[in-house]
Design a protein around this motif. Sequence first.
Motif, PDB file in Angstrom:
ATOM      1  N   SER A   4      33.975  36.956  57.814  1.00  0.00           N
ATOM      2  CA  SER A   4      33.709  35.539  57.676  1.00  0.00           C
ATOM      3  C   SER A   4      33.117  35.043  58.974  1.00  0.00           C
ATOM      4  O   SER A   4      33.757  35.146  60.021  1.00  0.00           O
ATOM      5  CB  SER A   4      35.010  34.784  57.377  1.00  0.00           C
ATOM      6  N   TRP A  27      32.405  37.351  63.470  1.00  0.00           N
ATOM      7  CA  TRP A  27      33.788  37.001  63.116  1.00  0.00           C
ATOM      8  C   TRP A  27      34.795  37.527  64.126  1.00  0.00           C
ATOM      9  O   TRP A  27      35.907  37.003  64.256  1.00  0.00           O
ATOM     10  CB  TRP A  27      34.141  37.497  61.718  1.00  0.00           C
ATOM     11  N   SER A  66      42.365  34.488  54.428  1.00  0.00           N
ATOM     12  CA  SER A  66      41.570  35.068  55.507  1.00  0.00           C
ATOM     13  C   SER A  66      42.245  36.343  56.010  1.00  0.00           C
ATOM     14  O   SER A  66      43.461  36.513  55.892  1.00  0.00           O
ATOM     15  CB  SER A  66      41.447  34.075  56.672  1.00  0.00           C
TER      16      SER A  66
END
Length: 241
Positions: A4, A27, A66
């Motif tokens: 991400s 990320w 996440s």
Amino acid sequence: MTASPSSGTAASDDSTANSRNLPRTAWANGSAMMREYYDHEWGLPVISEAGLYERVCLEGFQAGLSWATILARRDAFRRAFADFDPDVVAKYTDQTVEELLQDASIIRSRPKIMAAIGNARATLELREAAEQDPMLQGFSLPLQDGDSLQIASGLPALVWSHAPETTPSPTRADEVPTQSPESVALARALKKHGFRFVGPTTIFALMEAVGIVDTHWVGSHKRAVSKIYAPDGHRHAFVAD
């Protein structure tokens, strides 16, 4: 782990300027924890049965969340799931499930907890199936430095047999794929053998994390860290045991 994009700004708690300024996938600069994971784990080969079983389960727990959320709880997951020993987890009972649902240190999702237990049982079944199925038997993967990875039968053989002949060579975030023909095929094979929470995107993230594909950006200090792929992106052929 599905990458991400983050701001790419290093956190102030990093210990040295050199560490902060190393070229990394975006990320990985989200926090000191993520940098540590990127620098010392992500993309390094994981070939043990327990290690791969753990990664399958943790990637499943990540679904809808996440990776940072999972990574921050990894030690708790390891306590809850007996260091991801499939022989132990396969014997978890309904009472164990209820106890885990009260454990605030992990992700308290009944479907995901049940999947982790079911995946342990599927891992044990793969061990037995490997005795008769040539597709589940071990092999060697030669590395670029002349060494080799010895891939055991069962879950390791199933997972690593889907290593692509070439790996991506991304230079920016939008060049990093989220799935591949190999991740689609591996997801299908795992589901066939009873694994759950193993969709193609989840499995591609697994393949990135354990070194089966190398999606470190070109220019990253961790590019080619697995030693599986040559600079042109190709790997050596498997060698049957």
